[in-house]
Design a protein around this motif. Structure first.
Motif, PDB file in Angstrom:
ATOM      1  N   VAL A  64       0.810  -1.172   0.027  1.00 47.51           N
ATOM      2  CA  VAL A  64       0.110  -0.097  -0.103  1.00 47.51           C
ATOM      3  C   VAL A  64       0.890   1.183   0.130  1.00 47.51           C
ATOM      4  O   VAL A  64       2.011   1.450   0.525  1.00 47.51           O
ATOM      5  CB  VAL A  64      -0.937  -0.029   1.253  1.00 47.51           C
ATOM      6  CG1 VAL A  64      -2.087  -1.069   1.092  1.00 47.51           C
ATOM      7  CG2 VAL A  64      -0.166   0.168   2.574  1.00 47.51           C
ATOM      8  N   TYR A  65       0.101   2.276  -0.651  1.00 50.83           N
ATOM      9  CA  TYR A  65       0.961   3.608  -0.485  1.00 50.83           C
ATOM     10  C   TYR A  65       0.146   4.559   0.041  1.00 50.83           C
ATOM     11  O   TYR A  65      -0.715   4.706   0.097  1.00 50.83           O
ATOM     12  CB  TYR A  65       1.274   3.887  -2.348  1.00 50.83           C
ATOM     13  CG  TYR A  65       1.971   2.922  -3.114  1.00 50.83           C
ATOM     14  CD1 TYR A  65       3.125   3.094  -3.173  1.00 50.83           C
ATOM     15  CD2 TYR A  65       1.350   1.651  -3.338  1.00 50.83           C
ATOM     16  CE1 TYR A  65       4.030   2.007  -3.922  1.00 50.83           C
ATOM     17  CE2 TYR A  65       1.928   0.795  -4.185  1.00 50.83           C
ATOM     18  CZ  TYR A  65       3.392   1.107  -4.525  1.00 50.83           C
ATOM     19  OH  TYR A  65       4.081  -0.066  -5.171  1.00 50.83           O
ATOM     20  N   ARG A  68      -2.526   6.822  -1.259  1.00 46.43           N
ATOM     21  CA  ARG A  68      -4.005   6.209  -1.565  1.00 46.43           C
ATOM     22  C   ARG A  68      -4.860   7.048  -0.740  1.00 46.43           C
ATOM     23  O   ARG A  68      -5.913   7.181  -1.182  1.00 46.43           O
ATOM     24  CB  ARG A  68      -4.090   4.810  -1.021  1.00 46.43           C
ATOM     25  CG  ARG A  68      -3.854   4.702   0.549  1.00 46.43           C
ATOM     26  CD  ARG A  68      -3.796   3.274   1.015  1.00 46.43           C
ATOM     27  NE  ARG A  68      -3.624   3.060   2.404  1.00 46.43           N
ATOM     28  CZ  ARG A  68      -2.784   3.095   3.210  1.00 46.43           C
ATOM     29  NH1 ARG A  68      -1.571   3.740   2.625  1.00 46.43           N
ATOM     30  NH2 ARG A  68      -2.798   3.130   4.575  1.00 46.43           N
ATOM     31  N   TRP A  69      -4.609   7.980   0.238  1.00 46.19           N
ATOM     32  CA  TRP A  69      -5.513   8.644   0.945  1.00 46.19           C
ATOM     33  C   TRP A  69      -5.683  10.004   0.075  1.00 46.19           C
ATOM     34  O   TRP A  69      -6.821  10.435   0.173  1.00 46.19           O
ATOM     35  CB  TRP A  69      -4.514   9.052   2.248  1.00 46.19           C
ATOM     36  CG  TRP A  69      -4.735   7.744   3.238  1.00 46.19           C
ATOM     37  CD1 TRP A  69      -3.392   7.348   3.480  1.00 46.19           C
ATOM     38  CD2 TRP A  69      -5.896   7.219   3.699  1.00 46.19           C
ATOM     39  NE1 TRP A  69      -3.845   6.253   4.484  1.00 46.19           N
ATOM     40  CE2 TRP A  69      -5.055   6.143   4.483  1.00 46.19           C
ATOM     41  CE3 TRP A  69      -7.141   6.952   3.870  1.00 46.19           C
ATOM     42  CZ2 TRP A  69      -5.698   5.219   5.106  1.00 46.19           C
ATOM     43  CZ3 TRP A  69      -7.974   6.208   4.611  1.00 46.19           C
ATOM     44  CH2 TRP A  69      -7.132   5.316   5.229  1.00 46.19           C
ATOM     45  N   SER A 187     -11.322   0.962  -3.497  1.00 47.39           N
ATOM     46  CA  SER A 187     -11.146   0.519  -2.343  1.00 47.39           C
ATOM     47  C   SER A 187     -10.017  -0.615  -2.361  1.00 47.39           C
ATOM     48  O   SER A 187      -9.006  -1.086  -2.036  1.00 47.39           O
ATOM     49  CB  SER A 187     -11.911   0.181  -1.165  1.00 47.39           C
ATOM     50  OG  SER A 187     -12.912  -0.593  -1.838  1.00 47.39           O
ATOM     51  N   THR A 189      -8.284  -1.365  -5.283  1.00 44.37           N
ATOM     52  CA  THR A 189      -7.366  -1.287  -6.253  1.00 44.37           C
ATOM     53  C   THR A 189      -6.211  -0.581  -5.320  1.00 44.37           C
ATOM     54  O   THR A 189      -5.069  -0.751  -5.678  1.00 44.37           O
ATOM     55  CB  THR A 189      -7.834   0.013  -7.213  1.00 44.37           C
ATOM     56  OG1 THR A 189      -8.797  -0.567  -8.178  1.00 44.37           O
ATOM     57  CG2 THR A 189      -6.665   0.131  -8.254  1.00 44.37           C
ATOM     58  N   TRP A 190      -6.621   0.358  -4.251  1.00 46.80           N
ATOM     59  CA  TRP A 190      -5.587   0.959  -3.630  1.00 46.80           C
ATOM     60  C   TRP A 190      -5.443   0.655  -1.975  1.00 46.80           C
ATOM     61  O   TRP A 190      -4.155   0.966  -1.536  1.00 46.80           O
ATOM     62  CB  TRP A 190      -6.011   2.537  -3.545  1.00 46.80           C
ATOM     63  CG  TRP A 190      -5.650   3.170  -4.875  1.00 46.80           C
ATOM     64  CD1 TRP A 190      -6.625   3.434  -6.014  1.00 46.80           C
ATOM     65  CD2 TRP A 190      -4.509   3.718  -5.268  1.00 46.80           C
ATOM     66  NE1 TRP A 190      -5.890   3.943  -7.048  1.00 46.80           N
ATOM     67  CE2 TRP A 190      -4.893   4.308  -6.594  1.00 46.80           C
ATOM     68  CE3 TRP A 190      -3.314   3.864  -4.762  1.00 46.80           C
ATOM     69  CZ2 TRP A 190      -3.542   5.068  -7.243  1.00 46.80           C
ATOM     70  CZ3 TRP A 190      -2.327   4.597  -5.406  1.00 46.80           C
ATOM     71  CH2 TRP A 190      -2.647   5.160  -6.653  1.00 46.80           C
ATOM     72  N   PHE A 191      -6.529  -0.006  -1.582  1.00 50.55           N
ATOM     73  CA  PHE A 191      -6.357  -0.497  -0.062  1.00 50.55           C
ATOM     74  C   PHE A 191      -6.148  -1.940   0.421  1.00 50.55           C
ATOM     75  O   PHE A 191      -6.599  -2.772  -0.411  1.00 50.55           O
ATOM     76  CB  PHE A 191      -7.726   0.068   0.541  1.00 50.55           C
ATOM     77  CG  PHE A 191      -7.708   1.781   0.546  1.00 50.55           C
ATOM     78  CD1 PHE A 191      -7.307   2.449   1.711  1.00 50.55           C
ATOM     79  CD2 PHE A 191      -8.244   2.593  -0.444  1.00 50.55           C
ATOM     80  CE1 PHE A 191      -7.153   3.882   1.662  1.00 50.55           C
ATOM     81  CE2 PHE A 191      -8.111   3.840  -0.353  1.00 50.55           C
ATOM     82  CZ  PHE A 191      -7.874   4.300   0.562  1.00 50.55           C
ATOM     83  N   ARG A 271      -4.246   3.416 -10.879  1.00 50.55           N
ATOM     84  CA  ARG A 271      -3.789   2.260 -10.022  1.00 50.55           C
ATOM     85  C   ARG A 271      -2.262   2.576  -9.491  1.00 50.55           C
ATOM     86  O   ARG A 271      -1.684   3.311  -9.895  1.00 50.55           O
ATOM     87  CB  ARG A 271      -3.786   1.035 -10.747  1.00 50.55           C
ATOM     88  CG  ARG A 271      -2.929   1.256 -11.893  1.00 50.55           C
ATOM     89  CD  ARG A 271      -2.859  -0.306 -12.730  1.00 50.55           C
ATOM     90  NE  ARG A 271      -1.771  -0.133 -13.890  1.00 50.55           N
ATOM     91  CZ  ARG A 271      -0.537  -0.277 -13.823  1.00 50.55           C
ATOM     92  NH1 ARG A 271      -0.017  -0.859 -12.511  1.00 50.55           N
ATOM     93  NH2 ARG A 271       0.311  -0.311 -14.936  1.00 50.55           N
ATOM     94  N   PRO A 272      -1.976   2.064  -8.267  1.00 48.71           N
ATOM     95  CA  PRO A 272      -0.655   2.267  -7.814  1.00 48.71           C
ATOM     96  C   PRO A 272       0.132   1.219  -8.567  1.00 48.71           C
ATOM     97  O   PRO A 272      -0.083   0.531  -9.460  1.00 48.71           O
ATOM     98  CB  PRO A 272      -0.960   1.369  -6.546  1.00 48.71           C
ATOM     99  CG  PRO A 272      -2.013   0.636  -6.554  1.00 48.71           C
ATOM    100  CD  PRO A 272      -3.041   1.124  -7.535  1.00 48.71           C
ATOM    101  N   PRO A 276      -2.467  -3.747  -3.853  1.00 48.08           N
ATOM    102  CA  PRO A 276      -2.274  -4.058  -2.419  1.00 48.08           C
ATOM    103  C   PRO A 276      -2.602  -5.383  -1.746  1.00 48.08           C
ATOM    104  O   PRO A 276      -2.698  -5.574  -0.675  1.00 48.08           O
ATOM    105  CB  PRO A 276      -3.360  -2.868  -1.918  1.00 48.08           C
ATOM    106  CG  PRO A 276      -4.342  -2.873  -2.908  1.00 48.08           C
ATOM    107  CD  PRO A 276      -3.443  -3.160  -4.260  1.00 48.08           C
TER     108      PRO A 276
END
Length: 496
Positions: A64-65, A68-69, A187, A189-191, A271-272, A276
């Motif tokens: 996670v990055y 993302r927030w 959520s 895709t990123w969390f 996307r990151p 994640p």
């Protein structure tokens, strides 16, 4: 998601290969599967197959990055602005009638453009699944900027001005499919798995908070023609002054939407660099197979109706709350505060419930049963209170505030819990397609209700009775539903 995770120019594996030492360990484990899956009993015989807890390799555990927030914030602000623009006219319907010559039919239609905007919902689902979140968000925000701008065009002819306002509301309604459907997609895709429900709650409920903001901003900024506004300027509530105040609100909303669009254009990645979780990187069904899976899954259809019917009825009801409460002598400002606190309470409780669901997994059905039971009781109380000539229950500001706020808390807080349950039930169907189908159904029910309201807008007891009936039906459907957690199982349990 699936193949859509990688762009066309980078068709590389979604998860990097493990180091050579870990590859040797995996090969050794494949050579002796009996030792892992069938341990020996006390007498030397096999003890039977056992489930082995997951031991994900470091690369497969996901990453996670912190950014993302920021992505979540930008998307949530977009949803907030869309809800604010959609609910601009309902809380100030008395003032809008005087300033622009709107009729009761016009007010209902201005709210009705929201569900009408879901007509191309399946296009936005396809776009999100194939092109990613950035393209979809930029298209959505550009439609909102154009719609907010149309409402601000200074035309002296009231008929042309009304048409421009209706067109702007339609364009803003076209943004609804993205802000309502993309929360579970974002959520996932990123969390990480222990943050997904919370991120879904924040991203999905901020649009409701925007609608709540309209209940607060509209009546406080725009004076009411009947002199019930709390502003000192209420005594100057002539037509031109009210029109100027409404236009000030429209210009402010246009500036806010333009600022959000500029921020998303500057930075909103699809996307990151690395997924994640395992579920985020896994292959998903195609667009066509997803619809076949959804339409043939009886359990999904059951909970889709359990979501769509009460939430569609409540959305239509809250959009014309001032119109409903005016016959019982509730002022425009009081109606605005009732709508505001009901939605704000739902957002706060919804995020808290989602955080609880992240900590204690497998409790989604139980949470929904509690929320829908409370919604049924609160809506029944409100409906009976409005029938004072029959039930003789006290009709006071306190009872109206309490019943409406409790109803909004119970129903609005159920939205992210429903979304997570949808995704878990039909995985590996992509999240955007799943939530797109259910929100489309919800807007169909809302549209049907508002359609009847355009013809039967002189008496609202039938509208109020739709609330407890829809909540009770949803409660019965959830009671009969058998829950499953397919996506969570992939992230937590893997057979070695």
């Amino acid at each position: 998601m699936g193949l859509g995770w990688s762009s066309a120019e980078e068709r590389q594996p979604l998860l990097p290969p493990p180091p050579p030492q870990q590859q040797q360990q995996q090969q050794q484990q494949r050579r002796r599967p009996q030792q892992l899956q069938q341990p020996r009993g006390a007498a030397g015989g096999p003890a039977g197959p056992v489930a082995v807890p997951v031991r994900l390799l470091a690369p497969a555990a996901g990453r996670v990055y912190g950014r993302r927030w920021l992505v979540l914030l930008l998307f949530s602000l977009l949803g907030f602005a869309q809800g604010l623009l959609w609910n601009t006219w309902g809380p100030i319907q008395n003032s809008a009638r005087l300033a622009f010559g709107f009729s009761g039919w016009d007010i209902a239609l201005l709210v009705f453009w929201g569900p009408i905007g879901f007509a191309p919902c399946f296009f936005f689902m396809w776009l999100m699944d194939k092109k990613g979140l950035r393209v979809t968000v930029l298209l959505t925000s550009s439609l909102m900027v154009l719609g907010a701008g149309l409402r601000c065009v200074p035309v002296s002819d009231l008929e042309i001005r009304k048409k421009l306002i209706h067109g702007g509301q339609l364009l803003n309604g076209l943004a609804g499919p993205t802000v309502m459907n993309a929360a579970p997609f974002l959520s996932t895709t990123w969390f990480s798995p222990d943050e997904r429900a919370t991120a879904t709650a924040i991203a999905s409920l901020l649009s409701y908070l925007g609608a709540a903001g309209a209940f607060l901003v509209g009546p406080l900024v725009v004076p009411s023609p009947n002199g019930t506004s709390h502003l000192l300027l209420a005594s100057q509530s002539n037509t031109e002054h009210i029109k100027d105040r409404i236009e000030a609100v429209l210009y402010a909303e246009f500036g806010m939407v333009s600022l959000i669009f500029s921020a998303a254009l500057a930075y909103f990645p699809s996307r990151p660099p690395f997924p994640p979780s395992v579920a985020a990187a896994s292959q998903r069904l195609s667009y066509r197979r997803s619809f076949c899976r959804l339409l043939s899954n009886f359990r999904f259809l059951m909970i889709a109706l359990a979501y769509a019917i009460p939430l569609g009825v409540f959305s239509g009801w809250s959009g014309v709350l001032d119109l409903i409460l005016t016959p019982v002598h509730v002022s425009q400002v009081d109606a605005g505060w009732i709508g505001f606190w009901s939605i704000v309470g739902g957002c706060v409780v919804g995020i808290a419930m989602a955080r609880f669901a992240d900590f204690i997994r497998g409790m989604l059905k139980f949470i929904l049963l509690l929320l829908l039971s409370g919604a049924t009781l609160a809506s029944t109380w409100f409906t009976l209170t409005c029938l004072t000539s029959v039930t003789h229950l006290p009709l006071t500001t306190a009872t109206l505030y309490t019943s409406c706020i409790l109803l909004g808390i119970f129903l609005n807080s159920s939205v992210p819990i429903f979304f997570e349950l949808f995704v878990e039930t039909v995985y590996p169907v992509p999240e955007g397609i799943t939530c797109g189908v259910v929100t489309f159904l919800s807007n169909v029910f809302m549209g049907v209700l508002l359609f009847f309201l355009t013809f039967y807008h002189t008496e609202f007891s039938w509208f109020n009775w739709c609330l407890p009936g829809s909540c009770l039906l949803s409660l019965l459907l959830i009671l009969c539903f058998r829950e499953s957690y397919d996506r969570l199982y992939l992230d937590v349990v893997v057979s070695v």
